[in-house]
Design a protein around this motif. Structure first.
Motif, mmCIF file in Angstrom:
data_model
loop_
_atom_site.group_PDB
_atom_site.id
_atom_site.type_symbol
_atom_site.label_atom_id
_atom_site.label_comp_id
_atom_site.label_asym_id
_atom_site.label_seq_id
_atom_site.Cartn_x
_atom_site.Cartn_y
_atom_site.Cartn_z
ATOM 1 N N ASN A 56 -1.550 5.662 4.863
ATOM 2 C CA ASN A 56 -2.074 4.632 5.779
ATOM 3 C C ASN A 56 -1.719 5.035 7.212
ATOM 4 O O ASN A 56 -0.980 5.988 7.429
ATOM 5 C CB ASN A 56 -1.399 3.286 5.476
ATOM 6 C CG ASN A 56 -1.865 2.675 4.169
ATOM 7 O OD1 ASN A 56 -1.771 3.293 3.125
ATOM 8 N ND2 ASN A 56 -2.363 1.465 4.224
ATOM 9 N N HIS A 80 -6.962 4.048 6.347
ATOM 10 C CA HIS A 80 -6.397 5.119 5.516
ATOM 11 C C HIS A 80 -6.665 6.461 6.187
ATOM 12 O O HIS A 80 -7.565 6.602 7.013
ATOM 13 C CB HIS A 80 -6.966 5.039 4.096
ATOM 14 C CG HIS A 80 -6.277 3.956 3.303
ATOM 15 N ND1 HIS A 80 -5.166 4.196 2.548
ATOM 16 C CD2 HIS A 80 -6.515 2.620 3.222
ATOM 17 C CE1 HIS A 80 -4.753 3.053 1.999
ATOM 18 N NE2 HIS A 80 -5.558 2.076 2.392
ATOM 19 N N HIS A 85 -7.097 -1.905 9.152
ATOM 20 C CA HIS A 85 -6.342 -1.374 8.009
ATOM 21 C C HIS A 85 -6.967 -0.012 7.721
ATOM 22 O O HIS A 85 -8.066 0.070 7.169
ATOM 23 C CB HIS A 85 -6.498 -2.333 6.815
ATOM 24 C CG HIS A 85 -5.822 -1.854 5.562
ATOM 25 N ND1 HIS A 85 -4.732 -2.491 5.017
ATOM 26 C CD2 HIS A 85 -6.079 -0.802 4.734
ATOM 27 C CE1 HIS A 85 -4.350 -1.876 3.912
ATOM 28 N NE2 HIS A 85 -5.166 -0.832 3.721
ATOM 29 N N ASP A 88 0.850 -1.201 0.000
ATOM 30 C CA ASP A 88 0.000 0.000 0.000
ATOM 31 C C ASP A 88 0.885 1.250 0.000
ATOM 32 O O ASP A 88 0.567 2.250 -0.644
ATOM 33 C CB ASP A 88 -0.903 0.012 1.243
ATOM 34 C CG ASP A 88 -2.359 0.285 0.888
ATOM 35 O OD1 ASP A 88 -2.612 0.717 -0.240
ATOM 36 O OD2 ASP A 88 -3.240 0.079 1.746
#
Ligand code: KIV
Ligand code: ZN
Length: 516
Positions: free
Chosen positions: A239, A205, A203, A13
């Motif tokens: 992230n 963002h 996870h 990512d």
């Protein structure tokens, strides 16, 4: 104390940050450093996305032994096979399968109904289990998925063999409360998670600047794996930052009562390494690793610090690997001392690269009285970059001044060892250099970013030039380092062109693999 697994996705990512493309050698270097820090799982790439990514994941699987090495795959047979092939020689292989589940993704991206999405996810997880017993499943855009459907697909994924369930906040839409409640809800509704020992993962963002807060909330509500990147790099706003999560848990153990296995003293070198190799600068006021993170400016704060450090400092900079002093070597230092320092900084160079670094170090030490860690890191990173070079700079002569027309004469050596020379004029000395290089290499990119910064202190400080080049829609970065800023500019431009060529050479697109 209970622990949470750190799943680092800097190489997957993180590398999706625009312009942050890394070469295979650079990815291996970062993976080794992540392993040495105690990262539990390294997401090494998305093998179907390109031949380069596949090779990098395979190479990392071959060198990393302590951390699990993970490859990402969509819910298609070709993706799973490619990821399975890439990680199969890892000591601890994992395949990470994802499929979008939110209404907006179902209707506008996948154009598939709920049942079909469950079916392809289940089939993919079963196929992945044929390669490894360690399979992670992510219902993409989980935070915008109807809770009932989320329960249903998570249950089906576990029954199909997923051992980790990741609930991503793909677009950074969640708030700490809503994200935490989603985890609490899934834990409450699906006793199979506890029964089978399935690990829940976050996870996040950072579109609303909440990625770390959301990750911490997930941990408080049952997540025992957290996905993050060094310096918080990643798609769009990035992230969740590994260093912030690790240090929040460690500094506030009294509150969270949970820790990670990360050796925090490796954090600062990791941050510098990722920033150097990706070309993505760390903002000065970035928590934990920014230049100002431990700087105290106001008189009141300085006075307090001198009387008792903890009045204004909640973490000791040394505990995150910020060196108390960065003066290390000088012109009388030998090869062994340089090599030892390079290893301490977290790099693993071949003998040939050490030799190259030593030559650069000696010539720098002749020009500079004091050689700092930052100088050494920059030299080492240059060595990693030169490994992929097609063209090298042999000579540069520039004429400029208030009355002269800026002119540059550039001599390059190509990969066959042949020397080529050309001259060009330009709007300024840098423009003249870039135009001469473009004539010599035949690669004419559009310069979209040009930044100069001094790497260390003193009047002989090395100057670092970062550039970004847009070539037919492909963005590449380049970095050049020299005590002469014009030479650093030429080196940065060449690094970008070399990178572009080596990426073009290695990469074939997803389309060629999947036929879609
Ligand atoms: O943000 C996301 O949803 C992802 C998935 C592939 C896990 O990166
Ligand atoms: Zn993501």
């Amino acid at each position: 104390m209970d622990t949470v697994r750190i799943f680092d996705t800097t190489l997957r990512d993180g590398e999706q940050s625009p312009g942050a493309t890394l070469t295979q050698a650079e990815k291996i270097e970062i993976a080794r450093h992540l392993e040495s820090m105690g990262v539990d799982i390294i997401e090494a790439g998305f093998p179907i996305s390109s031949d380069g990514d596949f090779e990098s994941v395979r190479a990392i699987a071959g060198v990393v032994t302590k951390s699990t090495v993970c490859g990402l795959a969509r819910s298609t047979a070709k993706d799973i096979d490619r990821a399975g092939e890439a990680v199969k020689h890892a000591k601890k292989p994992r395949i990470h399968v994802f499929c979008a589940t939110s209404k907006i993704h179902r209707e506008h991206k996948l154009r598939k109904g709920k049942e079909e999405i469950i079916r392809i996810s289940v089939e993919s997880i079963r196929q992945a289990r044929g390669y490894t017993a360690d399979v992670e499943f992510s219902p993409e855009d989980a935070s915008r998925t109807e809770l009932e459907f989320l329960e249903e697909i998570v249950h089906a994924a576990i029954e199909a063999g997923a051992t980790t369930i990741n609930l991503p906040d793909t677009v950074g839409y969640a708030t700490p409360q809503s994200y935490g409640e989603m985890f609490a809800h899934i834990v409450r509704k699906l006793p199979v998670i506890a029964d089978k020992g399935v690990v829940l993962s976050s996870h996040c963002h950072n579109d609303l600047g909440l990625a770390v807060a959301n990750s911490l909330s997930a941990i408080q509500n049952g997540a025992r794996q957290v996905e993050c990147t060094i310096n918080g790099i990643g798609e769009r706003a990035g992230n969740a930052a590994l260093e912030e999560i690790v240090m929040a848990l460690r500094t506030r153990k009294d509150f969270y009562a949970i820790d990670t296995r990360i050796d925090a003293t490796r954090i600062f070198p990791a941050s510098r390494m990722v920033s150097m190799l990706t070309g993505l600068a760390v903002q000065r006021n970035k928590a934990i690793v920014g230049q100002n993170a431990f700087a105290h400016e106001s008189g009141i704060h300085q006075d307090g610090m001198l009387k008792y450090r903890e009045t204004y400092e909640i973490m000791d900079p040394v505990s995150v690997g910020i060196p108390a002093t960065s003066l290390v070597l000088g012109k009388h230092s030998g090869r062994a001392a340089l090599k030892a320092r390079i290893v301490e900084l977290g790099y693993h160079l071949t003998d040939e690269q050490i030799e190259g670094a030593f030559t650069r170090f000696k010539s720098l030490a002749d020009k500079k009285k004091e050689v700092f860690d930052e100088d050494i890191e920059a030299i080492v990173d240059d060595q990693l970059e030169t490994g992929v070079g097609l063209w090298t700079l042999v000579g540069l002569q520039v004429t400029a001044g208030s009355t002269a027309i800026p002119t540059a004469v550039v001599t390059l050596k190509d990969s066959n060892g042949e020397q080529i020379q050309d001259a060009s004029v330009g709007d300024g000395p840098v423009d003249a250099i870039y135009s001469a290089i473009a004539r010599l290499t035949g690669v004419r990119g559009n310069l979209t970013d040009y930044r100069v910064q001094s790497v260390t202190r003193g009047k002989e400080a090395q100057g670092e030039v970062h550039i970004e080049l847009d070539h037919s829609g492909s963005k590449v970065r380049g970095r050049g380092l020299s005590t002469d800023i014009l030479e650093a500019s030429a080196l940065a431009y060449l690094a970008a062109i070399n990178r572009l060529r080596s990426l073009e050479h290695r990469q074939r697109t997803v389309t060629q693999h999947t036929g879609v």
